[in-house]
Design an enzyme around this catalytic site. Structure first.
Site, mmCIF file in Angstrom:
data_model
loop_
_atom_site.group_PDB
_atom_site.id
_atom_site.type_symbol
_atom_site.label_atom_id
_atom_site.label_comp_id
_atom_site.label_asym_id
_atom_site.label_seq_id
_atom_site.Cartn_x
_atom_site.Cartn_y
_atom_site.Cartn_z
ATOM 1 N N LYS A 53 -6.815 -10.350 12.209
ATOM 2 C CA LYS A 53 -6.496 -9.462 11.085
ATOM 3 C C LYS A 53 -4.990 -9.215 11.022
ATOM 4 O O LYS A 53 -4.376 -9.249 9.953
ATOM 5 C CB LYS A 53 -7.286 -8.151 11.217
ATOM 6 C CG LYS A 53 -8.780 -8.343 10.969
ATOM 7 C CD LYS A 53 -9.643 -7.175 11.429
ATOM 8 C CE LYS A 53 -11.126 -7.517 11.283
ATOM 9 N NZ LYS A 53 -12.030 -6.473 11.813
ATOM 10 N N GLN A 97 -11.979 -0.781 15.153
ATOM 11 C CA GLN A 97 -12.799 -1.966 15.466
ATOM 12 C C GLN A 97 -14.046 -1.564 16.261
ATOM 13 O O GLN A 97 -13.949 -0.857 17.262
ATOM 14 C CB GLN A 97 -11.950 -2.970 16.258
ATOM 15 C CG GLN A 97 -12.638 -4.284 16.537
ATOM 16 C CD GLN A 97 -12.935 -5.097 15.269
ATOM 17 O OE1 GLN A 97 -12.094 -5.229 14.393
ATOM 18 N NE2 GLN A 97 -14.151 -5.617 15.177
ATOM 19 N N ASP A 120 -12.572 -0.670 5.462
ATOM 20 C CA ASP A 120 -13.820 -1.319 5.869
ATOM 21 C C ASP A 120 -14.953 -0.947 4.908
ATOM 22 O O ASP A 120 -16.008 -1.576 4.914
ATOM 23 C CB ASP A 120 -14.220 -0.870 7.290
ATOM 24 C CG ASP A 120 -13.678 -1.802 8.366
ATOM 25 O OD1 ASP A 120 -13.468 -2.988 8.068
ATOM 26 O OD2 ASP A 120 -13.488 -1.330 9.510
#
Ligand code: NDP
Length: 296
Positions: A53, A97, A120
């Site tokens: 990412k 994460q 997200d």
């Protein structure tokens, strides 16, 4: 019949090229989009995802920060980190994460993230908007799957879609998106899971199968109908002594078998995975665009 391979790298590349143009337009307005990733613990797969990412941010001119914390990090410390990122004007997107160590309540952390920075798309505010067909920051993997289908002109409208898996990050949201009264949706959606009886029978009904299970080769050629579209979300590490890493990545689908019977199929790696990152980049830029809009 052999399937056409859906090339996620290709489609993700095209999406990222458009994101880059949006980044440049924002920079011309004095706003550099910024993404912060918080990585707690030392799960190797999570570390790989976070560095992919960060690398994508670098390619596209997006500012990125990775905050690495040990597995022993307390909930309160993680909450403080997220609060400070919420207040940081350089950061437009925050991702924490998963998986998180067991002492941390993942939902509580998600609730702290400013929904405007929830790139997200996991905050209940954004989940609610998505369900109502008004989503702005859509969850990356489900949205990436729809973009893949759009690119290959696989219109789910009126089709039988079977989603195997009901997680909050893949199964439920992809089902919710595909059942919307909207373009690239309008599907008849069935969601199967570990308690479903006769999985093979359910999957055989599908014009489009989406596997988000986390178990290698759960969907086999015998389970799919000839000509079905097969989207494999799974990423599983299986031991392989001949590989330098000691493992290789496989999906949830028996690729070789289904390739002979499907009309389209995603490979693992190189299918859904690159799309997840591309959509994360797109969401970060959308969040920065919103910020720039509200500022002016
Ligand atoms: P979860 O473990 O959260 O969910 C798995 C789902 O599969 C659950 O709903 C579970 O059912 C169901 N399931 C498990 N075993 C079976 C079975 N034998 N038959 C039918 N259903 C079953 O996983 P995620 O949704 O987070 O991820 C799924 C996979 O996708 C993983 O391999 C993950 O690494 C990968 N992934 C890939 C991404 C990408 O970008 N390519 C992004 C996110 C995930 P139940 O609810 O009953 O437990």
């Amino acid at each position: 019949m052999t399937a056409q391979i859906i090339d996620g790298k290709l489609v993700a590349g095209e999406i990222k090229a458009k994101v880059k143009e949006r980044v440049e337009a924002l920079k011309a307005r004095g706003v550099t989009p910024g993404l912060a990733a918080v990585l707690v613990g030392d799960d190797p797969a999570s570390a790989t995802y976070v560095s992919s990412k960060a690398k994508a941010c670098e390619q596209l001119g997006i500012y990125s920060e990775v905050i690495r914390k040990p597995a022993t990090t307390a909930q309160s410390e993680l909450v403080d980190i997220v609060r400070s990122l919420n207040a940081n004007p350089k950061i437009h997107g925050i991702l924490v994460q998963s998986p998180l160590p067991k002492q941390i309540d993942e939902m509580a952390v998600t609730l702290i993230i400013d929904p405007r920075k929830d790139v997200d798309g996991f905050h209940p505010h954004n989940v609610g908007l998505m369900l109502m067909g008004r989503g702005h920051l859509l969850p990356c993997t489900p949205h990436g799957i729809i973009k893949l289908m759009e690119y290959y002109k696989i219109d789910p409208s009126g089709k039988e879609v079977v989603v195997v898996g009901r997680s909050n990050i893949v199964g439920k949201p992809v089902a919710a998106l595909l059942m919307q009264k909207a373009p690239m949706a309008n599907a008849t959606v069935t969601v199967a899971h570990s308690q479903s009886r006769n999985l093979a029978e359910i999957v055989r009904r599908a014009d489009i199968v989406i596997a988000a299970i986390g178990r290698p080769r759960t969907i086999t050629a015998e389970m799919i109908k000839p000509g079905a579209v097969v989207i494999d979300v799974g990423v599983n590490r299986v031991e392989e002594s001949t590989s330098t890493k000691g493992y290789r990545l496989v999906g949830d689908v028996d690729f070789a078998g289904c390739f002979e019977k499907a009309s389209y199929i995603t490979p693992v790696p190189g299918g859904v995975g690159p799309m997840t990152i591309a959509m994360l980049m797109s969401n970060t830029v959308s969040a920065a665009e919103e910020f720039a809009q509200n500022r002016s």
